[in-house]
Motif scaffolding. Structure first.
Motif, PDB file in Angstrom:
ATOM      1  N   ASN A   3       7.537   2.514  10.325  1.00  0.00           N
ATOM      2  CA  ASN A   3       8.493   1.536   9.822  1.00  0.00           C
ATOM      3  C   ASN A   3       8.985   1.997   8.449  1.00  0.00           C
ATOM      4  OD1 ASN A   3       9.785  -0.742   8.687  1.00  0.00           O
ATOM      5  ND2 ASN A   3       8.564  -2.115   9.979  1.00  0.00           N
ATOM      6  N   ILE A   4      10.270   2.400   8.354  1.00  0.00           N
ATOM      7  CA  ILE A   4      10.760   2.989   7.108  1.00  0.00           C
ATOM      8  C   ILE A   4      11.185   1.926   6.098  1.00  0.00           C
ATOM      9  CG2 ILE A   4      11.483   5.139   8.189  1.00  0.00           C
ATOM     10  CD1 ILE A   4      14.343   4.058   8.202  1.00  0.00           C
ATOM     11  N   THR A   5      11.353   0.653   6.547  1.00  0.00           N
ATOM     12  CA  THR A   5      11.756  -0.393   5.604  1.00  0.00           C
ATOM     13  C   THR A   5      10.557  -0.985   4.878  1.00  0.00           C
ATOM     14  OG1 THR A   5      11.670  -2.099   7.324  1.00  0.00           O
ATOM     15  CG2 THR A   5      13.777  -0.969   6.985  1.00  0.00           C
ATOM     16  N   LEU A   6       9.381  -0.959   5.481  1.00  0.00           N
ATOM     17  CA  LEU A   6       8.152  -1.400   4.837  1.00  0.00           C
ATOM     18  C   LEU A   6       7.345  -0.163   4.521  1.00  0.00           C
ATOM     19  CD1 LEU A   6       7.234  -4.434   7.134  1.00  0.00           C
ATOM     20  CD2 LEU A   6       8.482  -4.463   4.969  1.00  0.00           C
ATOM     21  N   SER A   7       7.119   0.078   3.249  1.00  0.00           N
ATOM     22  CA  SER A   7       6.551   1.367   2.867  1.00  0.00           C
ATOM     23  C   SER A   7       5.554   1.224   1.736  1.00  0.00           C
ATOM     24  CB  SER A   7       7.679   2.316   2.439  1.00  0.00           C
ATOM     25  OG  SER A   7       7.171   3.525   1.918  1.00  0.00           O
ATOM     26  N   THR A   8       4.601   2.162   1.703  1.00  0.00           N
ATOM     27  CA  THR A   8       3.681   2.283   0.571  1.00  0.00           C
ATOM     28  C   THR A   8       4.361   2.959  -0.608  1.00  0.00           C
ATOM     29  OG1 THR A   8       2.883   4.451   1.286  1.00  0.00           O
ATOM     30  CG2 THR A   8       1.721   2.504   2.145  1.00  0.00           C
ATOM     31  N   LEU A  17      -0.694   6.294   8.045  1.00  0.00           N
ATOM     32  CA  LEU A  17      -0.988   4.920   8.484  1.00  0.00           C
ATOM     33  C   LEU A  17      -0.095   4.465   9.631  1.00  0.00           C
ATOM     34  CD1 LEU A  17      -1.383   3.272   4.956  1.00  0.00           C
ATOM     35  CD2 LEU A  17      -3.198   4.150   6.453  1.00  0.00           C
ATOM     36  N   ARG A  18       0.812   5.337  10.064  1.00  0.00           N
ATOM     37  CA  ARG A  18       1.791   4.982  11.093  1.00  0.00           C
ATOM     38  C   ARG A  18       2.647   3.809  10.634  1.00  0.00           C
ATOM     39  NH1 ARG A  18       2.065   9.039  14.487  1.00  0.00           N
ATOM     40  NH2 ARG A  18       2.658   7.724  16.244  1.00  0.00           N
ATOM     41  N   GLY A  19       2.987   3.796   9.334  1.00  0.00           N
ATOM     42  CA  GLY A  19       3.863   2.789   8.773  1.00  0.00           C
ATOM     43  C   GLY A  19       3.146   1.492   8.455  1.00  0.00           C
ATOM     44  N   LEU A  20       3.865   0.593   7.794  1.00  0.00           N
ATOM     45  CA  LEU A  20       3.345  -0.737   7.504  1.00  0.00           C
ATOM     46  C   LEU A  20       3.981  -1.746   8.452  1.00  0.00           C
ATOM     47  CD1 LEU A  20       3.335  -0.793   3.587  1.00  0.00           C
ATOM     48  CD2 LEU A  20       1.502  -0.129   5.159  1.00  0.00           C
ATOM     49  N   ILE A  21       3.242  -2.832   8.697  1.00  0.00           N
ATOM     50  CA  ILE A  21       3.678  -3.887   9.608  1.00  0.00           C
ATOM     51  C   ILE A  21       3.736  -5.189   8.826  1.00  0.00           C
ATOM     52  CG2 ILE A  21       3.046  -5.215  11.671  1.00  0.00           C
ATOM     53  CD1 ILE A  21       1.656  -2.737  12.739  1.00  0.00           C
ATOM     54  N   PRO A  22       4.743  -6.026   9.041  1.00  0.00           N
ATOM     55  CA  PRO A  22       4.780  -7.315   8.352  1.00  0.00           C
ATOM     56  C   PRO A  22       3.461  -8.072   8.507  1.00  0.00           C
ATOM     57  CG  PRO A  22       6.834  -6.968   9.528  1.00  0.00           C
ATOM     58  CD  PRO A  22       5.915  -5.836   9.927  1.00  0.00           C
ATOM     59  N   ARG A  49      13.260  -1.190  -4.423  1.00  0.00           N
ATOM     60  CA  ARG A  49      14.358  -0.367  -3.901  1.00  0.00           C
ATOM     61  C   ARG A  49      14.918  -0.923  -2.601  1.00  0.00           C
ATOM     62  NH1 ARG A  49      11.805   3.999  -4.328  1.00  0.00           N
ATOM     63  NH2 ARG A  49      11.068   4.200  -2.180  1.00  0.00           N
ATOM     64  N   THR A  50      14.063  -1.550  -1.795  1.00  0.00           N
ATOM     65  CA  THR A  50      14.503  -2.096  -0.508  1.00  0.00           C
ATOM     66  C   THR A  50      14.825  -3.586  -0.581  1.00  0.00           C
ATOM     67  OG1 THR A  50      12.158  -2.374   0.080  1.00  0.00           O
ATOM     68  CG2 THR A  50      13.275  -0.376   0.867  1.00  0.00           C
ATOM     69  N   THR A 137       4.039 -10.909   4.733  1.00  0.00           N
ATOM     70  CA  THR A 137       4.146 -10.205   3.454  1.00  0.00           C
ATOM     71  C   THR A 137       3.409  -8.863   3.541  1.00  0.00           C
ATOM     72  OG1 THR A 137       2.121 -11.109   2.533  1.00  0.00           O
ATOM     73  CG2 THR A 137       4.121 -12.443   2.303  1.00  0.00           C
ATOM     74  N   ILE A 138       3.491  -8.087   2.470  1.00  0.00           N
ATOM     75  CA  ILE A 138       2.663  -6.899   2.266  1.00  0.00           C
ATOM     76  C   ILE A 138       1.912  -7.122   0.963  1.00  0.00           C
ATOM     77  CG2 ILE A 138       2.606  -4.392   2.000  1.00  0.00           C
ATOM     78  CD1 ILE A 138       3.685  -5.222   4.693  1.00  0.00           C
ATOM     79  N   ALA A 139       0.596  -6.929   0.957  1.00  0.00           N
ATOM     80  CA  ALA A 139      -0.193  -7.205  -0.245  1.00  0.00           C
ATOM     81  C   ALA A 139      -1.193  -6.089  -0.513  1.00  0.00           C
ATOM     82  CB  ALA A 139      -0.913  -8.548  -0.103  1.00  0.00           C
ATOM     83  N   TYR A 140      -1.332  -5.739  -1.807  1.00  0.00           N
ATOM     84  CA  TYR A 140      -2.293  -4.735  -2.261  1.00  0.00           C
ATOM     85  C   TYR A 140      -3.426  -5.424  -3.021  1.00  0.00           C
ATOM     86  CZ  TYR A 140      -0.015  -0.188  -1.394  1.00  0.00           C
ATOM     87  OH  TYR A 140       0.487   0.950  -0.819  1.00  0.00           O
ATOM     88  N   PHE A 141      -4.662  -5.058  -2.678  1.00  0.00           N
ATOM     89  CA  PHE A 141      -5.858  -5.537  -3.375  1.00  0.00           C
ATOM     90  C   PHE A 141      -6.732  -4.319  -3.717  1.00  0.00           C
ATOM     91  CE2 PHE A 141      -4.553  -8.647  -0.227  1.00  0.00           C
ATOM     92  CZ  PHE A 141      -4.598  -9.868  -0.887  1.00  0.00           C
ATOM     93  N   ALA A 142      -7.526  -4.436  -4.769  1.00  0.00           N
ATOM     94  CA  ALA A 142      -8.500  -3.388  -5.105  1.00  0.00           C
ATOM     95  C   ALA A 142      -9.892  -3.989  -5.158  1.00  0.00           C
ATOM     96  CB  ALA A 142      -8.159  -2.745  -6.440  1.00  0.00           C
ATOM     97  N   LEU A 143     -10.862  -3.163  -4.785  1.00  0.00           N
ATOM     98  CA  LEU A 143     -12.266  -3.569  -4.783  1.00  0.00           C
ATOM     99  C   LEU A 143     -13.081  -2.386  -5.290  1.00  0.00           C
ATOM    100  CD1 LEU A 143     -13.717  -6.196  -3.771  1.00  0.00           C
ATOM    101  CD2 LEU A 143     -14.219  -4.944  -1.660  1.00  0.00           C
ATOM    102  N   ILE A 144     -13.979  -2.630  -6.229  1.00  0.00           N
ATOM    103  CA  ILE A 144     -14.804  -1.536  -6.762  1.00  0.00           C
ATOM    104  C   ILE A 144     -15.930  -1.230  -5.778  1.00  0.00           C
ATOM    105  CG2 ILE A 144     -16.299  -0.780  -8.647  1.00  0.00           C
ATOM    106  CD1 ILE A 144     -13.345  -0.959  -9.377  1.00  0.00           C
ATOM    107  N   ARG A 145     -16.056   0.037  -5.439  1.00  0.00           N
ATOM    108  CA  ARG A 145     -17.094   0.475  -4.504  1.00  0.00           C
ATOM    109  C   ARG A 145     -18.489   0.257  -5.072  1.00  0.00           C
ATOM    110  NH1 ARG A 145     -15.091   4.382  -1.728  1.00  0.00           N
ATOM    111  NH2 ARG A 145     -14.448   5.488  -3.616  1.00  0.00           N
ATOM    112  N   ASP A 146     -19.385  -0.169  -4.239  1.00  0.00           N
ATOM    113  CA  ASP A 146     -20.809  -0.291  -4.585  1.00  0.00           C
ATOM    114  C   ASP A 146     -21.059  -1.355  -5.654  1.00  0.00           C
ATOM    115  OD1 ASP A 146     -23.381   0.471  -3.940  1.00  0.00           O
ATOM    116  OD2 ASP A 146     -23.517   1.959  -5.538  1.00  0.00           O
ATOM    117  N   ALA A 147     -20.118  -2.322  -5.782  1.00  0.00           N
ATOM    118  CA  ALA A 147     -20.292  -3.388  -6.770  1.00  0.00           C
ATOM    119  C   ALA A 147     -20.612  -4.725  -6.134  1.00  0.00           C
ATOM    120  CB  ALA A 147     -19.018  -3.514  -7.618  1.00  0.00           C
TER     121      ALA A 147
END
Length: 887
Positions: A3-8, A17-22, A49-50, A137-147
């Motif tokens: 999916n070229i409209t939804l992108s990292t 990842l074979r693109g992003l999905i809504p 940009r999009t 939506t598309i959402a980014y989260f971070a998690l610290i490893r081994d915490a």
């Protein structure tokens, strides 16, 4: 389709990842927030940009990920005003942004710190992630490893659509997808290196293990695990190490705890414990504990690997660089008993302790084990382990308590199962569970129980632990395999030339998976290497070296998701040319043939390993490895290994896969046979392939499969001959010393190549002879290191090959085919096969003589002859014959 409209914002990552999905929620597990930032910025640029709405939720202590100039809507959330207020404002902001927005969250690990609860962090994610998903939506989260505990990580991983591990190693960022919902590719779950605009799969096991082991790894704990006895021992060990590092004098308590941990984890065998005390440290045991599933011992095979690696690294620091990183996992022995109890198999197991009835109900027991179920807590730990390995191929290996110990090799008695490890996360988990069941079920196989019965081990505690190893090798096209693999002995029992030193050791080398070195391959060959004279081959002529080269290669086909055997020519085309030169030589005759016909694509090479042996330090390194291990064990050793070259460099790494005491006995010195033997007294002589302890023995019975008759038999009759051999070998009137002779390969699975007996059918004989009489292009394979060979060694069976057409080899038909056949006296119902199988009892045909076998393993010569009262020979006095000359 991507999916070229939804992108990292990173096209190379989109392709992985074979693109992003809504609706995608993407969780990045990182070692520090600095490893999250490089993914956030291109993602935000792509959103703006999009034309998507970009929302940034700010709540953590780390530096802001986006500033006012970023174009994002920034919401500073009231983290200090309580959980409900925080969640309410966040959800209001999501509602205001509407459908299809892009979101960036600060690091979630700070929420657990604020709320002092991993469970509350999980609750937050369970309430937020589905809401975002419903709004596409598309959402980014971070998690610290081994915490975090599994109270946080498990719900998060199960709820999110994508879960990605990020590693930074030697300045390069790597991404390994753990979960990607509704998408799949054959390389998706591999480790990927970020190089320029691309994310390139890392396919070499050497590199993967080095990167993953450089990151902190927490122990695999069940979700509901409490701190019990087992955990307390490991926690106290960690405390002692920390306190001693600060200078506190706790060495006495450390010694007591080390001894306890050795008996908990390593072994209860005195000889193994003595070796472990010298070579392992308390930190070594703690490192094992981090990779253990369940409690109990890790078993003989796993201990052998750990000890061997520790021995080498403490002998010389260079082994730390030369050895491939070891990142195996251990499924401890208590898991096996737990599985038996939960699946109502325990009492069937107990009935197998009866030496008179141990096979009763064994097959029913095996089938019940194959249908059993694992408790959820174990399945979760298995799943976490598989997430660590990603899509790397694995092998699940038996590692029972008695296996690979002094005196008991159990070679080939229990299963080991390759997991090619392809497909969805659930598919890979189910394949792994099936592999574990298969190995557990093999403890109730007839061959395993018969082995234990024969060695008086039925009443011994024989729990099954498992060793889960990353398959060593790399990906070539869709095929995964190591470039070289094999077995090594610190003592060489096969000395085919006077310049070979048995004490220098020997290797049995193959290209591809080592299965062709440890399982006897029908109609194929291996390279046998004497480590003090690697250039000396058993085949003295160049033409024979070509004829007896390895032709087939075992590989893992990632597309087919299974182990396959392929022609070397087909496999070799997919290997980098710089690598193939190490293992294969140009076949000038085939090259000329191809040139004449304009076939430039033809692979005109055959496997010799010449450059590996002559242009690298491989021989020196292997000889040193075997010598160091033998000195430490104070006993000859038997190892399995692989070797892989990185890219086009001549630098290689060795992966030590197994180490155990070698049961083989030395060649010894024996008396010479008589200088002259009457032709009629000479039963046979052989020169070429002799393996086993040199000896002078009296043969009581000859069992002889007539080559000329067997070669003309239909398939069903050949199988009947094999079963008959088993009955003769185990007859109640069996004498002490039996010599078994037959055409082709004993134990083959292909009747056109020999007699298809199982080892259990012939394990009572003292001498085993393979007569090269089946096909002109088939010679006996010197099966050093195979399970078949290991079983012969354990029972002190002498092996020899006889080449009737070559000098120094002969069979006497007057003895073998004309003397009375006792087969029908032993088995009256076998009359229809008496023309093919001959049983000759020496005492009956020559009562005043004895049949003497003189076998010299160092000189590679066997002579079998009658001696005593020459007048008693039924064939009369023969012409005197000098030993070693044709009759």
């Amino acid at each position: 389709m991507v999916n070229i409209t939804l992108s990292t914002g990173l096209p190379g990552l989109d392709r992985v990842l074979r693109g992003l999905i809504p609706g995608d929620n993407i969780v990045w597990q990182v070692d520090s927030i600095e490893d999250y930032v490089p993914f956030v910025r291109p993602y935000c640029d792509a959103a703006l940009r999009t034309g998507h709405t970009l929302v940034y939720f700010r709540f953590a202590r780390h530096a802001p990920l986006l500033g006012p100039e970023s174009g994002a809507r920034i919401h500073a959330l009231p983290i200090h005003e309580g959980y409900e207020r925080f969640l309410s404002e966040l959800h209001q902001a999501i509602e205001q942004a509407g459908r299809g927005a892009y979101y960036v969250f600060d690091c979630l690990s700070d929420l657990a710190d604020y709320w002092h609860s991993d469970q509350m962090l999980a609750n937050f994610f369970l309430l937020t992630c589905p809401y975002l998903y419903d709004l596409e939506t598309i959402a980014y989260f971070a998690l610290i490893r081994d915490a975090h505990s599994t109270h946080a990580t498990t719900p998060i991983a199960e709820t999110t659509q994508l879960f990605l591990d990020v590693y930074r190693h030697k300045g390069t960022v790597h991404v390994q997808p753990v979960k990607v919902q509704q998408r799949y590719s054959t390389t998706m779950y591999m480790l990927h290196a970020w190089k320029g605009d691309e994310f390139v799969p890392v396919t070499e096991s050497i590199t993967i293990a080095e990167i993953l082991t450089s990151a902190p790894q927490s122990a695999l704990r069940a979700p509901d695990a409490q701190v019990g006895f087992w955990s307390r021992m490991f926690l106290r060990a960690q405390e002692i190490i920390a306190e001693m590092a600060k200078g506190r004098p706790l060495s006495g308590e450390a010694d007591v705890l080390f001894e306890r941990l050795l008996r908990m984890v390593v072994s209860r065998d005195d000889r193994v414990l003595a070796l472990a005390r010298k070579r392992l440290t308390i930190q070594d045991i703690l490192d094992v504990g981090k990779r253990m599933i369940g409690s109990g011992l890790i078993g003989g095979k796993a201990v052998g690997v750990l000890l061997a690696r520790a021995i080498l690294k403490r002998d010389n620091p260079r082994w730390s660089e030369l050895l491939e990183v070891h990142d195996s996992f251990f499924i401890a022995s208590d898991v096996f008993y737990t599985y038996l109890v939960l699946n109502n198999c325990w009492w069937g197991r107990q009935r197998q302790r009866d030496p008179d009835n141990y096979l009763d109900g064994a097959e029913r027991m095996r089938q019940r084990i194959l249908r059993g179920q694992f408790p959820d807590r174990l399945v979760k730990q298995f799943s976490d382990m598989l997430d660590y390995f990603g899509q790397s191929p694995l092998i699940v290996r038996s590692s029972s308590l008695l296996e690979d110990n002094f005196g008991n090799a159990f070679a080939g008695k229990y299963e080991s199962v390759f997991c090619v490890n392809q497909g969805s996360r659930e598919k890979r988990l189910q394949d792994f569970l099936s592999a574990v069941r298969t190995i557990y079920a093999s403890t109730s196989s007839e061959k395993a129980l018969a082995y234990r019965a024969r060695r008086g081990l039925l009443d011994r505690d024989e729990q099954m632990a498992l060793l889960v190893q990353r398959v060593s090798g790399a990906l070539y096209g869709n095929l995964f395999y190591p470039q070289a693999a094999g077995v090594g002995f610190s003592f060489n029992p096969y000395v085919w030339n006077e310049n070979i030193d048995p004490e220098a050791g020997v290797l049995r080398l193959v290209y591809g998976l080592g299965t062709r070195a440890v399982d006897r391959a029908d109609d194929d060959y291996t390279r046998v290497v004497a480590l003090n004279a690697p250039e000396r081959r058993p085949e003295t002529e160049a033409e024979k070296a070509r004829q007896y080269a390895q032709r087939k290669v075992d590989v893992l086909d990632l597309e087919a998701n299974q182990l396959v055997t392929m022609d070397f020519e087909e496999v070799g085309r997919q290997d980098p040319p710089a690598s193939i030169d190490m293992f294969a030589s140009i076949d000038e005759r085939q090259a000329e043939f191809a040139r004449e016909r304009g076939r430039r694509e033809a692979l005109t090479r055959y496997l010799t390993f010449e450059n590996l042996l002559s242009k690298t330090d491989f021989v020196k390194d292997m000889r040193e490895m075997l010598s160091v291990l033998q000195d430490a064990y104070d006993y000859p050793v038997d190892i399995e290994f692989t070797a892989n070259f990185l890219e086009a460099d001549n630098e290689y790494k060795i992966n030590l896969l197994q180490c155990r005491p070698l049961q083989v006995r030395g060649g010894g010195v024996i008396t010479e046979p008589p200088a002259k033997i009457l032709a009629d007294d000479l039963a046979l002589e052989a020169s070429g392939a002799v393996i086993g302890q040199s000896r002078v023995a009296t043969i009581d019975r000859i069992v002889y499969v007539v080559p000329s008759v067997y070669g003309q038999m239909p398939l069903n009759e050949r199988y009947a001959v094999a079963r008959l051999i088993g009955r003769v070998s185990h007859h109640e009137n069996r004498p002490e010393t039996v010599m078994l002779l037959g055409p082709g390969r004993w134990g083959t699975t292909t009747p056109s190549l020999g007699v298809p007996v199982s080892f259990a059918e012939i394990n009572t004989v003292s001498v085993l002879c393979e007569i090269v009489a089946m096909r002109d292009d088939l010679v006996p394979d010197v099966s050093l290191g195979t399970h078949f060979f290991s079983e012969m060694v354990e029972l002190d069976i002498l092996y020899m090959a006889l080449f009737p057409s070559e000098e120094g080899n002969s069979l006497n038909p007057k003895i073998l085919e004309d003397l009375p056949n006792k087969l029908t006296d032993l088995l009256p119902d076998a009359e229809n096969l008496a023309h093919a199988v001959r049983v000759i009892d020496v005492a009956d045909v020559r009562p005043n003589t004895r049949l003497t076998l003189n076998a010299d393993a160092l000189k590679q010569r066997v002579v079998c002859y009658f001696e005593g009262d020459a007048d008693s020979t039924p064939t009369g006095k023969g012409k005197a014959k000098s030993k070693g000359k044709s009759a």
